[in-house]
Design a protein around this motif. Structure first.
Motif, short mmCIF file in Angstrom:
data_model
loop_
_atom_site.label_atom_id
_atom_site.label_comp_id
_atom_site.label_asym_id
_atom_site.label_seq_id
_atom_site.Cartn_x
_atom_site.Cartn_y
_atom_site.Cartn_z
N ILE A 1092 40.07 54.10 50.30
CA ILE A 1092 41.16 53.53 49.35
C ILE A 1092 40.69 52.59 48.48
O ILE A 1092 40.08 51.28 48.82
N GLU A 1093 40.23 53.07 47.02
CA GLU A 1093 39.52 51.92 46.39
C GLU A 1093 40.75 50.69 45.82
O GLU A 1093 40.22 49.53 45.65
N VAL A 1100 47.55 55.09 43.88
CA VAL A 1100 46.39 54.72 44.81
C VAL A 1100 45.29 55.39 44.17
O VAL A 1100 45.26 56.65 44.07
N ALA A 1101 44.12 54.61 44.16
CA ALA A 1101 42.91 55.25 43.92
C ALA A 1101 42.04 55.55 45.11
O ALA A 1101 41.75 54.43 45.91
N LEU A 1102 41.51 56.51 45.12
CA LEU A 1102 40.82 57.22 46.30
C LEU A 1102 39.31 57.54 45.87
O LEU A 1102 39.00 58.10 44.70
N ASP A 1103 38.39 57.55 46.81
CA ASP A 1103 37.05 57.77 46.64
C ASP A 1103 36.33 58.11 47.70
O ASP A 1103 36.78 57.88 48.96
N TRP A 1104 35.53 59.16 47.77
CA TRP A 1104 34.88 59.88 48.77
C TRP A 1104 33.60 60.40 48.30
O TRP A 1104 33.33 60.57 46.98
N THR A 1105 32.75 60.63 49.17
CA THR A 1105 31.58 61.35 49.21
C THR A 1105 31.34 62.71 49.49
O THR A 1105 31.96 62.80 50.34
N PRO A 1106 30.37 63.47 49.06
CA PRO A 1106 30.65 65.15 49.22
C PRO A 1106 30.17 65.02 50.74
O PRO A 1106 29.39 64.22 51.11
N ASN A 1151 56.80 52.79 51.14
CA ASN A 1151 56.33 53.55 52.10
C ASN A 1151 54.59 53.08 52.16
O ASN A 1151 54.26 52.69 51.26
N GLU A 1152 54.27 53.68 53.26
CA GLU A 1152 52.76 53.15 53.66
C GLU A 1152 52.19 54.60 54.01
O GLU A 1152 52.75 55.45 54.63
N TYR A 1153 51.20 54.75 53.37
CA TYR A 1153 50.56 56.08 53.44
C TYR A 1153 49.15 56.14 53.73
O TYR A 1153 48.41 55.16 53.57
N TYR A 1154 48.75 57.36 54.57
CA TYR A 1154 47.55 57.74 54.83
C TYR A 1154 46.99 58.84 53.92
O TYR A 1154 47.82 59.76 53.62
N PHE A 1155 45.85 59.13 53.76
CA PHE A 1155 45.26 60.08 52.91
C PHE A 1155 44.08 60.82 53.85
O PHE A 1155 43.32 60.28 54.49
N GLU A 1167 36.85 72.97 58.22
CA GLU A 1167 37.86 73.27 59.18
C GLU A 1167 38.56 71.81 59.46
O GLU A 1167 39.70 71.95 60.04
N CYS A 1168 37.95 71.08 59.14
CA CYS A 1168 38.71 69.49 59.32
C CYS A 1168 38.65 68.79 58.20
O CYS A 1168 37.89 69.07 57.20
N ALA A 1169 39.48 67.69 58.18
CA ALA A 1169 39.68 66.84 57.03
C ALA A 1169 38.85 65.48 57.28
O ALA A 1169 39.12 64.85 58.29
N THR A 1170 38.63 64.54 56.34
CA THR A 1170 38.46 63.11 56.56
C THR A 1170 39.44 62.36 56.06
O THR A 1170 39.88 62.55 54.85
N GLN A 1171 40.17 61.49 57.01
CA GLN A 1171 41.19 60.82 56.74
C GLN A 1171 40.52 59.20 56.50
O GLN A 1171 39.69 58.61 57.11
N THR A 1172 41.50 58.73 55.47
CA THR A 1172 41.10 57.10 55.29
C THR A 1172 41.57 56.21 56.74
O THR A 1172 42.44 56.43 57.57
N LYS A 1173 40.57 55.41 56.98
CA LYS A 1173 40.96 54.46 58.04
C LYS A 1173 42.00 53.58 57.99
O LYS A 1173 42.82 53.40 58.92
#
Length: 1303
Positions: A1092-1093, A1100-1106, A1151-1155, A1167-1173
């Motif tokens: 979460i940037e 909410v701004a999200l960022d991830w790596t391939p 509200n409080e969110y996870y992504f 098969e699975c997803a990466t969730q924000t800590k």
């Protein structure tokens, strides 16, 4: 700002000026001596003596007068060469108030102009100041002597004698400033200031003003100080140049002001520019000053006169008058007057000079010669009112110059025979007073006519302005209520004689008789400032804090006057009106303070809480006192501005906020805050919307949903309503619950859905939807139609059988699947075979069919399929077996398969038709080309469709044919169309890559790979394979080669099987290669890190790596999901997103969110997803919530039935249900009883309990099921029991009547 100096024309043609009040420089004063001597006792008439180059005799004054103000002018040489000073005698009338004399000096002339000739000037001005003399020291200093003689007895009218003597001086050098002017203020004497700018008698026509216009006042806009440097009067000789300069400061101006130059009162000099006149403009950017210049080049005598400069900028106006005197050289009197005063023609060199051609009517020049006449003699003998007529007749246009020349000539005094006593030379009257003109006639029989500025005064019956009286030989004209318009030249004619006089109307200074009173009031009240002055109709100026009050049409201030009273009115006072207001008159000023305070706020009508339907107008209204107080509207603490959606109105005390169409976002707490007050008005607005079912968006014809049996049906119907409505689905009388297994209903905030997992034919019917909320109720109905494939037809009958055909008939199916039968498919098979062959590919719409092309002797069976819009039915039962008979035909497709030096291999296909005897084998024959000798190659029949002929001579050409042999005999031969050369031919290898292998061959992990690559070449080619330039591992990949193709087979593909496979085909020295690219793809791995940037507002701004593992395929996108921390239910925000950063918007505040993020490639999602800590808390901007501390509430309670059992009537054979609701914590155990006996494991009863609602379903009740039913709820804290009386009532249909009893 002082008024510009005004001028008056003296009888000798000279001009006099009054210096502006602003020039008061203390200078050495001349010597003045006063001597008083008694005059004769009789009254002496007031006279004005005109002198031309000589001193008149002094006139005695019979009464003492008050102090006088003397204007002294230094004499200069005049045209007749006399250096003696002129003397002016003024008559003075008695006045009660004692005037004060003042001596003022005129502004210096332009240095570039020679001084004008000395001309005496007198004006009257009353001021309460001592005698003051201000002058410049001329060389030499003049001496002024004033002699006043006063007799002991005071006669009614005094006469004042003023004698001014100055020692002779030499002519001044050119450019020297030697003009000295002083003003003499006498009571009721001289010419008033208002009349000084007027041209007396008919000579004023030379300025372009008609006689009838002399009485009209000239309206000029109010002056403002725009000019910082004004043009100054000047004097030049004929043929010289002069420049007049005006400057305007542009610091407060947004654009260039407009300037106009005039000669006289109306001649605009902009149209006269040319050879002798130039107008120039310039602007200095550093000093920000506009400079306007007027150049007069080679001036002529007719250029002399009064000029005016006017400057305007928006509503500001300023003007300045100045004089130009052009001195003429000494000329002979016998000059040609007509040539001297002719107008300039346009084609001559002097075209464009300053003449008066625009003042007269344009006349065409007559070419006829005019006889020589003496115009001077005609003018000397004519009356002044005939001068203009004579000028027109003889073509003279410079009338002004003509009159000035005429005044210098001596005119013989004509003895008057009609008048015994003429009018006095001049009269003076106060403004508002009256004056009497009296003449005595020598002959009383003569008719008398009175004139004003040459226009005859005629008496009117209803007008009392002019009164004419006859007393003997006296003829009297009385003018009542004198005004400035009456200041003019008057004349009276009797017969051929005429006498003239002048009337001077003196305007007294306007004084304030009643001052302004201070006012203290409140906002929105009316303010009237009243002041009274000494004169009716006087011009006054209202100011606020020293600044003039604007009184235009759009101004808040109104000015009213009535008689001597003046009012300044403010209809709606505001706090900005606090200040000092003053009234300025010419003779005084009055001022007072005005204090405007706020009124105490009084709420007449407060805001009311409002509930509005969605889309309906919303109106909030409040009424406060005082009125016209602005205010601001707030919603939930946010300021509301007027827009297309919201209209804010204020009318006096009423304040309104109107919304034409209310939306959900318009709900909230509204506050109105009056400006300047601390109080506020509040109200709550609730927006409700009646429930609605939006069936139109489904686009179902007649609201009918058609579904194929066995499929899953999910109908989503949009709904709306505020608050969210309660939704109930029903089929007939049966309620569809959300907890249903196969059939269930689901409701969300914006839609409701009906789900049937596996549709059946029984699901067909009408489904009703009922929506309810506090705003109303809505119902809708949809129809579900379950369609299916039809039932199979009955077994077909075969009534007729032919050699290779038969006829068959059948009956339609009993059930058509709720869809019309479109046609039938027919299949047949051999009885011994299990392979059915379809006989028709187009639907057969009839119930009869004729199969053809069957083989004789072979038993056949036929069957039928029914087809509707849904699909094909199951096949019917096969018909009884039947055997047709057929004839064997010749073999087909005979081709050469291989050729060597001694052999030829042939292959063919079986005949199309085989007789009932079947097929025993084939017979192959050949013959040498050119002969008809056919040799049989096989002594025994071959059953194969391929045969090699051996023992052939090399390079021989043969023909080959094949026959089919059966029990009926040989068929017709199939002969090869061309001859065959018996010789082996080397064919270079050629790989024929299939089209789908020319690009990357992609398979998923676990799938089988079976690739067939055909090739050509003779003799048999040698095939080899390499994978990534290495030998192929046979344990991983199976490769099988034949004469014409190579097969790669992988039973279960893995990612390690991906790569480039190189195929090489060799025939002796010939070679051909091909490359097959195989890519085995798998699901990608999840993204490596999701962070979460940034969190701002609802975003909410999200960022991830391939992901590290892309599944051996390019990542095609990502799927982003969010979950509320409270529920942790995941919802998809976006699918197929290509970038590695995203901004999630429209999150719920508080509200409080996870992504989490899934990666996606061509195979699918990871098969699975990466969730924000970390989680993202959406906090409302500007507000910080403090979590209150709560004490845990004890929710435990014993069972209590909130809804008892209700009396129920049931029909025997139809299911019946009993309902009640119970509340308890912990969850109670529910026991149903019949006649006080618990119902346990009875299949005729079904019991449900959902969210405290207890349901007992009685399946197909009978009269035996009547009785006393009760429900008991038990938990650790207690128990509760509810009973229902259930009895049997006899009717045509068995009915169960239920009665409830609550214990």
């Amino acid at each position: 700002m002082p008024e510009p100096a005004k001028k008056d024309e003296m009888p000798n043609g000279e001009k006099e000026s009054v210096a502006p009040d602003s020039i008061e420089v203390p200078m050495p004063t001349p010597e003045i001596s006063l001597e008083v001597s008694p005059p004769p006792a009789e009254a002496v008439a007031v006279q004005r003596v005109e002198t031309l180059g000589k001193d008149p005799d002094p006139i005695d004054v019979p009464k003492p007068v008050e102090p006088l103000s003397v204007v002294a002018k230094e004499p200069e040489p005049i045209e007749n060469g006399s250096k003696e000073p002129e003397m002016v005698v003024f008559g003075a009338k008695e006045q009660v108030e004692a005037p004060v004399t003042e001596v003022k000096e005129e502004a210096p002339a332009l240095p570039c102009s020679p001084p004008p000739p000395a001309t005496p000037l007198s004006t009257v001005k009353e001021e309460d100041e001592p005698v003051t003399v201000v002058t410049q020291p001329p060389p030499p200093e003049p001496v002024v002597t004033v002699q006043i003689t006063t007799p002991p007895p005071p006669p009614p009218e005094p006469v004042v004698t003023v004698q001014i003597t100055t020692p002779p001086t030499p002519p001044p050098a050119e450019g020297a400033n030697t003009v000295k002017k002083l003003s003499i203020d006498l009571p009721n004497d001289s010419v008033p200031v208002s009349a000084m700018g007027r041209k007396d008698s008919v000579w004023s026509l030379g300025e372009g003003m008609a006689p009838e216009d002399l009485d009209k006042p000239i309206d000029t806009p109010p002056l403002s100080s725009l000019l910082i440097e004004k043009p100054q009067s000047g004097s030049i000789h004929v043929g010289e140049d002069i420049t007049f300069v005006a400057k305007v400061e542009a610091k407060d101006l947004l654009r260039k002001p407009t300037i106009k130059w005039f000669k006289g009162k109306w001649m605009d000099l902009a149209s006269k520019t040319g050879k002798h006149l130039q107008l120039k403009e310039s602007f200095d950017r550093h000093s920000k000053i506009h400079t306007f210049e007027m150049y007069i080049i080679k001036a002529k005598e007719n250029y002399a006169g009064n000029y005016r400069c006017e400057v305007t900028y928006k509503d500001k106006f300023d003007s300045c008058s100045f004089d130009l005197e052009v001195k003429e050289l000494e000329q002979s009197q016998n000059v040609d007057i007509r040539s001297a005063f002719k107008r300039s023609s346009e084609g001559q060199d002097d075209a464009g000079e300053l003449d008066f051609s625009g003042l007269l009517k344009h006349r065409e020049h007559k070419q006829e010669e005019v006889p020589e006449v003496d115009v001077w003699e005609i003018l000397k003998m004519a009356r002044p009112d005939e001068y203009e007529k004579i000028a027109f007749e003889y073509g003279i246009t410079d009338l002004r110059g003509l009159l000035r020349r005429l005044k210098k000539t001596k005119k013989e005094e004509k003895k008057c025979e009609a008048f015994a006593k003429k009018l006095d030379p001049a009269y003076q009257a106060d403004k508002g007073g009256k004056i009497r003109f009296v003449v005595d006639l020598a002959d009383p029989t003569l008719d008398v006519k009175w004139y004003k500025n040459g226009q005859e005064i005629r008496p009117t019956p209803n007008q009392r302005k002019y009164i004419f009286e006859h007393k003997g030989t006296q003829r009297i004209m009385i003018i009542n209520n004198c005004s400035l318009n009456d200041d003019a030249a008057y004349s009276v004619s009797a017969g051929e004689d005429k006498c003239t006089t002048e009337l001077f109307v003196k305007e007294l200074p306007v004084k304030v008789t009643k001052g302004i009173e201070p006012i203290k009031t409140t906002v929105n009240e009316r303010i009237e400032l009243e002041c009274e002055v000494s004169e009716e109709g006087a011009q006054v100026k209202w100011c606020k804090n020293g600044v003039e009050v604007p009184t235009g049409p759009r101004s808040r201030y109104r000015v009213k006057s009535e008689g001597t009273k003046h009012w300044l009115i403010i209809d709606d006072a505001s706090k900005e009106d606090t200040g000092t207001f003053s009234l300025m008159a010419s003779g005084g000023t009055s001022e007072a303070k005005v204090q405007v305070d706020l009124k105490p706020l009084k709420i007449i009508q407060d805001l009311q809480d409002t509930t509005v339907l969605l889309g309906q107008p919303l109106k909030l209204h409040c009424e406060i006192f005082p009125g016209n107080v602005p205010g601001r509207w707030y919603r939930n603490g946010q300021l509301i501005q007027s827009s297309d959606h919201i209209n804010i109105l204020q009318r006096a005390k009423n304040h309104r906020l109107e919304i034409a169409s209310a939306t959900i976002h318009d709900a909230g707490d509204y506050t109105f805050v009056p400006e300047g007050y601390t109080q506020s008005l509040c109200a709550k607005v609730h927006i409700i919307d009646p429930p609605r079912v939006h069936l139109d968006s489904l686009n179902f014809p007649d609201n009918t949903v058609t579904i194929v049996a066995g499929n899953k049906l999910r109908v989503e119907i949009p709904i709306s309503g505020e608050p969210a409505p309660r939704v109930v689905w029903m089929k007939g009388e049966r309620v569809i619950l959300e907890s249903g297994n196969r059939v269930r209903a689901e409701t969300f905030s914006d839609q409701t859905s009906l789900t049937i997992d596996i549709t059946e034919r029984e699901d067909t019917g009408n489904y009703n939807i009922v929506l309810q909320n506090e705003a109303g109720e809505a119902t809708a109905s949809i129809k579900v139609k379950v369609v299916d494939i039809p039932d199979p037809p009955e077994a077909p009958l075969v009534p007729e059988i032919g050699g290779d055909w038969c006829s068959m008939t059948w009956e339609p199916p009993i059930y058509d699947g709720a869809s019309p039968i479109l046609g039938y498919f027919i299949e047949r098979k051999k009885k011994q075979s299990s392979r059915w062959m379809r006989l028709n590919f187009d639907l057969n719409k009839e119930t009869t069919f004729e199969p053809k092309k069957m083989i004789e002797g072979v038993p056949y069976e036929v069957r039928v399929f029914a087809v509707n819009a849904i699909g094909v039915s199951k096949p019917s039962e096969p018909s009884k077996a039947f055997v047709p008979l057929a004839v064997t035909s010749e073999p087909t497709m005979l081709v050469v398969d291989d050729v060597t030096d001694t052999t030829v291999t042939m292959k063919w296909r079986p005949p199309d038709t085989i007789g009932a005897a079947g097929l025993d084998g084939y017979l192959v024959e050949y013959s040498i080309e050119g002969t008809d000798d056919w040799k049989v190659t096989n002594t025994e029949l071959t059953e194969k469709t391929k045969y090699t002929i051996t023992g052939l001579p090399t390079e021989a050409k043969i023909l080959v044919r094949v026959r089919a042999i059966n029990a009926a005999g040989a068929s017709l031969p199939r002969t090869l169309q061309h001859s065959i050369l018996v010789k082996e031919v080397i064919e270079p290898p050629k790989i024929r890559i299939p089209r789908h292998l020319k690009q990357t061959f992609i398979r998923k992990v676990g799938e089988a790979v079976n690739l067939v690559i055909p090739f050509m070449g003779k003799p048999r080619p040698k095939v080899s394979w390499l994978k990534d330039n290495e030998a192929v591992d046979p344990t991983q990949v199976s490769i099988r080669n034949t004469d014409c193709d190579s097969i790669i087979f992988i039973r279960k593909a893995e990612r390690k099987h991906s790569g480039q496979y190189n195929m090489k085909v060799e025939v002796e020295k010939h070679m051909d290669t091909a490359v097959v690219d195989i890519q085995i793809v798998d699901l990608p791995g999840p993204p490596q890190c999701v962070k979460i940037e940034e969190v701002w507002g609802e975003n909410v701004a999200l960022d991830w790596t391939p992901p590290k593992d892309n599944g051996n395929a390019a990542i095609t996108g990502y799927t982003i999901q969010k979950a509320d921390k409270k529920t942790m239910e995941w919802y998809t925000c976006l699918e197929h997103y290509h970038r590695t950063c995203i901004t999630i918007t429209e999150l719920v505040v508080g509200n409080e969110y996870y992504f989490r993020v899934y990666s996606e490639n061509m195979v699918g999602l990871s098969e699975c997803a990466t969730q924000t800590k970390d989680s993202a808390l959406i906090v409302k901007e500007g507000m910080h919530m403090k979590n209150p501390e709560y004490i845990d509430h004890d929710f435990t309670e014993p069972p209590k039935f909130t809804q008892p059992l209700v009396n129920t009537f049931a029909i025997a054979g139809y299911n019946a249900t009993l309902h009640c609701s119970v509340r308890a914590n912990p969850r109670p155990k529910v026991i149903w009883m019949k006649n006080k006996i618990a119902i346990i494991d009875d299949p005729r009863y079904r019991m449900f309990s959902n969210q405290g609602v207890c349901t007992l379903e009685i399946r197909k009740p009978s009269p035996y099921d009547g009785g006393m039913y009760s429900c008991k709820a038990i938990n650790d804290l207690g128990e509760a029991l509810v009973d229902l009386c259930h009895s049997f009532c006899i009717n045509q249909m068995p009915i169960i009547q239920l009665f409830s009893v609550v214990v």
